[in-house]
Design a protein around this motif. Sequence first.
Motif, short mmCIF file in Angstrom:
data_model
loop_
_atom_site.label_atom_id
_atom_site.label_comp_id
_atom_site.label_asym_id
_atom_site.label_seq_id
_atom_site.Cartn_x
_atom_site.Cartn_y
_atom_site.Cartn_z
N GLN A 36 0.80 -1.23 0.00
CA GLN A 36 0.00 0.00 0.00
C GLN A 36 0.83 1.28 0.00
OE1 GLN A 36 -3.46 -0.19 -0.36
NE2 GLN A 36 -2.78 -2.27 -0.78
N LEU A 37 1.95 1.28 0.70
CA LEU A 37 2.75 2.50 0.80
C LEU A 37 3.87 2.56 -0.24
CD1 LEU A 37 3.05 2.94 4.67
CD2 LEU A 37 1.37 3.93 3.11
N ASP A 38 4.50 1.42 -0.49
CA ASP A 38 5.62 1.39 -1.43
C ASP A 38 5.20 0.97 -2.83
OD1 ASP A 38 7.16 2.16 0.71
OD2 ASP A 38 7.97 0.17 1.10
N GLY A 39 3.98 0.47 -2.97
CA GLY A 39 3.48 0.09 -4.29
C GLY A 39 4.13 -1.15 -4.87
N LEU A 40 4.72 -1.99 -4.02
CA LEU A 40 5.39 -3.18 -4.52
C LEU A 40 4.38 -4.25 -4.93
CD1 LEU A 40 8.37 -3.68 -2.02
CD2 LEU A 40 8.37 -2.50 -4.22
N GLY A 41 4.76 -5.03 -5.94
CA GLY A 41 3.95 -6.17 -6.35
C GLY A 41 4.21 -7.36 -5.45
N TYR A 42 3.38 -8.38 -5.59
CA TYR A 42 3.48 -9.54 -4.72
C TYR A 42 4.82 -10.26 -4.85
CZ TYR A 42 -1.52 -9.13 -3.61
OH TYR A 42 -2.74 -8.71 -3.16
N ARG A 43 5.35 -10.33 -6.04
CA ARG A 43 6.64 -11.00 -6.24
C ARG A 43 7.74 -10.26 -5.46
NH1 ARG A 43 8.01 -12.00 -12.08
NH2 ARG A 43 6.91 -13.93 -11.67
N ASP A 44 7.77 -8.93 -5.59
CA ASP A 44 8.79 -8.14 -4.89
C ASP A 44 8.62 -8.23 -3.37
OD1 ASP A 44 9.94 -7.29 -7.28
OD2 ASP A 44 8.59 -5.55 -7.43
N ILE A 45 7.37 -8.22 -2.94
CA ILE A 45 7.10 -8.35 -1.50
C ILE A 45 7.60 -9.71 -1.01
CG2 ILE A 45 5.30 -8.52 0.26
CD1 ILE A 45 3.66 -6.52 -1.48
N GLY A 46 7.30 -10.75 -1.78
CA GLY A 46 7.74 -12.09 -1.42
C GLY A 46 9.25 -12.18 -1.30
N GLU A 47 9.95 -11.54 -2.23
CA GLU A 47 11.42 -11.54 -2.17
C GLU A 47 11.92 -10.83 -0.92
OE1 GLU A 47 12.94 -9.90 -5.82
OE2 GLU A 47 12.06 -11.54 -7.02
#
Length: 171
Positions: free
Chosen positions: A133-144
Amino acid sequence: MLANEYTLQQTVGALYIDHHQWLRAWLRGKLGCSEQAADLAQDTFLRMMHGKRNVHALEKPRAYLTQIAKHLLIDHWRRQAVERAWQETLAVAPETFVASPEERALILEALVRIDQLLDCLKPKVREAFLLSQLDGLGYRDIGERLGVGERMVKKYMAQAMLACLMMDEGP
Protein backbone atom coordinates in the motif's frame (compact mmCIF):
# COMPACT_ATOMS: atom_id res chain seq x y z
CA MET A 1 -33.20 -0.23 35.97
CA LEU A 2 -32.60 -3.94 36.41
CA ALA A 3 -31.45 -5.30 39.75
CA ASN A 4 -28.19 -6.57 38.22
CA GLU A 5 -27.39 -3.12 36.81
CA TYR A 6 -28.15 -1.50 40.14
CA THR A 7 -25.91 -3.98 41.97
CA LEU A 8 -23.14 -3.41 39.42
CA GLN A 9 -23.42 0.36 39.87
CA GLN A 10 -23.29 -0.04 43.64
CA THR A 11 -20.22 -2.29 43.44
CA VAL A 12 -18.38 -0.02 41.03
CA GLY A 13 -19.42 2.99 43.12
CA ALA A 14 -17.90 1.42 46.22
CA LEU A 15 -14.73 0.56 44.29
CA TYR A 16 -14.64 4.13 42.98
CA ILE A 17 -14.86 5.57 46.49
CA ASP A 18 -12.19 3.18 47.80
CA HIS A 19 -9.68 3.38 44.94
CA HIS A 20 -10.28 6.45 42.76
CA GLN A 21 -7.80 8.75 44.54
CA TRP A 22 -5.15 6.04 44.53
CA LEU A 23 -5.68 5.37 40.81
CA ARG A 24 -5.53 9.08 39.95
CA ALA A 25 -2.26 9.43 41.87
CA TRP A 26 -0.83 6.36 40.13
CA LEU A 27 -1.84 7.69 36.71
CA ARG A 28 -0.53 11.18 37.56
CA GLY A 29 2.84 9.58 38.25
CA LYS A 30 2.79 7.92 34.83
CA LEU A 31 1.48 10.92 32.91
CA GLY A 32 2.80 13.91 34.83
CA CYS A 33 -0.55 15.64 34.32
CA SER A 34 -3.43 15.78 36.80
CA GLU A 35 -6.09 16.47 34.18
CA GLN A 36 -5.10 13.56 31.95
CA ALA A 37 -4.84 11.33 35.03
CA ALA A 38 -8.37 12.31 36.06
CA ASP A 39 -9.70 11.56 32.56
CA LEU A 40 -8.01 8.16 32.39
CA ALA A 41 -9.15 7.29 35.91
CA GLN A 42 -12.74 7.99 34.86
CA ASP A 43 -12.25 5.94 31.70
CA THR A 44 -10.86 3.08 33.79
CA PHE A 45 -13.99 2.89 35.91
CA LEU A 46 -16.22 3.19 32.84
CA ARG A 47 -14.34 0.35 31.19
CA MET A 48 -14.72 -1.67 34.38
CA MET A 49 -18.49 -1.15 34.30
CA HIS A 50 -18.75 -2.23 30.68
CA GLY A 51 -16.25 -5.06 30.96
CA LYS A 52 -17.00 -8.74 30.92
CA ARG A 53 -15.38 -9.54 34.24
CA ASN A 54 -17.48 -10.05 37.35
CA VAL A 55 -16.47 -7.04 39.43
CA HIS A 56 -18.49 -8.31 42.40
CA ALA A 57 -15.94 -11.09 42.98
CA LEU A 58 -12.69 -9.12 42.59
CA GLU A 59 -10.12 -10.25 45.13
CA LYS A 60 -7.55 -7.63 44.12
CA PRO A 61 -9.39 -4.61 42.73
CA ARG A 62 -6.27 -2.45 42.49
CA ALA A 63 -4.53 -5.05 40.34
CA TYR A 64 -7.56 -5.15 38.05
CA LEU A 65 -7.81 -1.35 37.91
CA THR A 66 -4.09 -1.16 37.15
CA GLN A 67 -4.48 -3.65 34.32
CA ILE A 68 -7.29 -1.63 32.75
CA ALA A 69 -5.43 1.65 33.29
CA LYS A 70 -2.25 0.26 31.67
CA HIS A 71 -4.22 -0.60 28.53
CA LEU A 72 -5.71 2.88 28.51
CA LEU A 73 -2.24 4.40 28.96
CA ILE A 74 -0.93 2.45 25.99
CA ASP A 75 -3.85 3.67 23.89
CA HIS A 76 -3.26 7.23 25.13
CA TRP A 77 0.46 7.17 24.29
CA ARG A 78 -0.19 5.57 20.91
CA ARG A 79 -2.73 8.27 20.10
CA GLN A 80 -0.23 10.96 21.12
CA ALA A 81 2.42 9.42 18.84
CA VAL A 82 0.00 9.32 15.92
CA GLU A 83 -1.03 12.90 16.64
CA ARG A 84 2.62 14.05 16.71
CA ALA A 85 3.30 12.30 13.39
CA TRP A 86 0.19 13.93 11.92
CA GLN A 87 1.29 17.37 13.16
CA GLU A 88 4.77 16.84 11.67
CA THR A 89 3.18 15.88 8.35
CA LEU A 90 1.01 18.99 8.43
CA ALA A 91 4.04 21.14 9.16
CA VAL A 92 5.69 20.11 5.89
CA ALA A 93 2.49 19.94 3.81
CA PRO A 94 1.93 22.58 1.15
CA GLU A 95 0.03 25.56 2.42
CA THR A 96 -2.71 24.84 -0.11
CA PHE A 97 -3.76 21.92 2.12
CA VAL A 98 -5.71 23.38 5.01
CA ALA A 99 -8.03 21.15 6.98
CA SER A 100 -10.76 22.48 9.21
CA PRO A 101 -10.67 21.48 12.90
CA GLU A 102 -13.45 18.97 12.19
CA GLU A 103 -11.53 17.46 9.26
CA ARG A 104 -8.38 17.27 11.38
CA ALA A 105 -10.25 15.44 14.13
CA LEU A 106 -11.72 12.96 11.64
CA ILE A 107 -8.35 12.38 9.99
CA LEU A 108 -6.65 11.89 13.34
CA GLU A 109 -9.33 9.41 14.44
CA ALA A 110 -8.91 7.48 11.19
CA LEU A 111 -5.14 7.42 11.64
CA VAL A 112 -5.51 6.11 15.20
CA ARG A 113 -7.85 3.35 14.00
CA ILE A 114 -5.44 2.41 11.21
CA ASP A 115 -2.57 2.32 13.71
CA GLN A 116 -4.62 0.02 15.96
CA LEU A 117 -5.41 -2.20 13.00
CA LEU A 118 -1.79 -2.44 11.95
CA ASP A 119 -0.75 -3.23 15.51
CA CYS A 120 -3.15 -6.19 15.57
CA LEU A 121 -1.72 -7.76 12.41
CA LYS A 122 1.03 -10.36 12.53
CA PRO A 123 4.39 -8.77 11.65
CA LYS A 124 4.74 -10.31 8.17
CA VAL A 125 1.10 -9.55 7.33
CA ARG A 126 1.62 -5.93 8.42
CA GLU A 127 4.86 -5.61 6.46
CA ALA A 128 3.36 -7.15 3.30
CA PHE A 129 0.39 -4.80 3.54
CA LEU A 130 2.56 -1.73 4.06
CA LEU A 131 4.94 -2.69 1.25
CA SER A 132 1.97 -3.06 -1.06
CA GLN A 133 0.00 0.00 0.00
CA LEU A 134 2.75 2.50 0.80
CA ASP A 135 5.62 1.39 -1.43
CA GLY A 136 3.48 0.09 -4.29
CA LEU A 137 5.39 -3.18 -4.52
CA GLY A 138 3.95 -6.17 -6.35
CA TYR A 139 3.48 -9.54 -4.72
CA ARG A 140 6.64 -11.00 -6.24
CA ASP A 141 8.79 -8.14 -4.89
CA ILE A 142 7.10 -8.35 -1.50
CA GLY A 143 7.74 -12.09 -1.42
CA GLU A 144 11.42 -11.54 -2.17
CA ARG A 145 11.73 -8.98 0.61
CA LEU A 146 9.94 -11.20 3.12
CA GLY A 147 11.54 -14.44 1.97
CA VAL A 148 8.23 -16.09 1.06
CA GLY A 149 6.45 -17.08 -2.14
CA GLU A 150 3.79 -15.07 -3.94
CA ARG A 151 1.14 -17.46 -2.69
CA MET A 152 2.01 -16.60 0.92
CA VAL A 153 1.99 -12.89 0.07
CA LYS A 154 -1.54 -13.32 -1.32
CA LYS A 155 -2.53 -15.00 1.93
CA TYR A 156 -0.98 -12.15 3.96
CA MET A 157 -2.79 -9.56 1.86
CA ALA A 158 -6.10 -11.40 2.23
CA GLN A 159 -5.63 -11.36 6.01
CA ALA A 160 -4.82 -7.65 5.97
CA MET A 161 -7.76 -6.81 3.72
CA LEU A 162 -10.12 -8.81 5.92
CA ALA A 163 -8.84 -6.88 8.95
CA CYS A 164 -9.51 -3.62 7.07
CA LEU A 165 -13.05 -4.71 6.27
CA MET A 166 -13.64 -5.68 9.88
CA MET A 167 -12.31 -2.29 11.00
CA ASP A 168 -14.71 -0.58 8.64
CA GLU A 169 -17.62 -2.36 10.33
CA GLY A 170 -16.35 -1.49 13.81
CA PRO A 171 -17.69 1.14 16.22
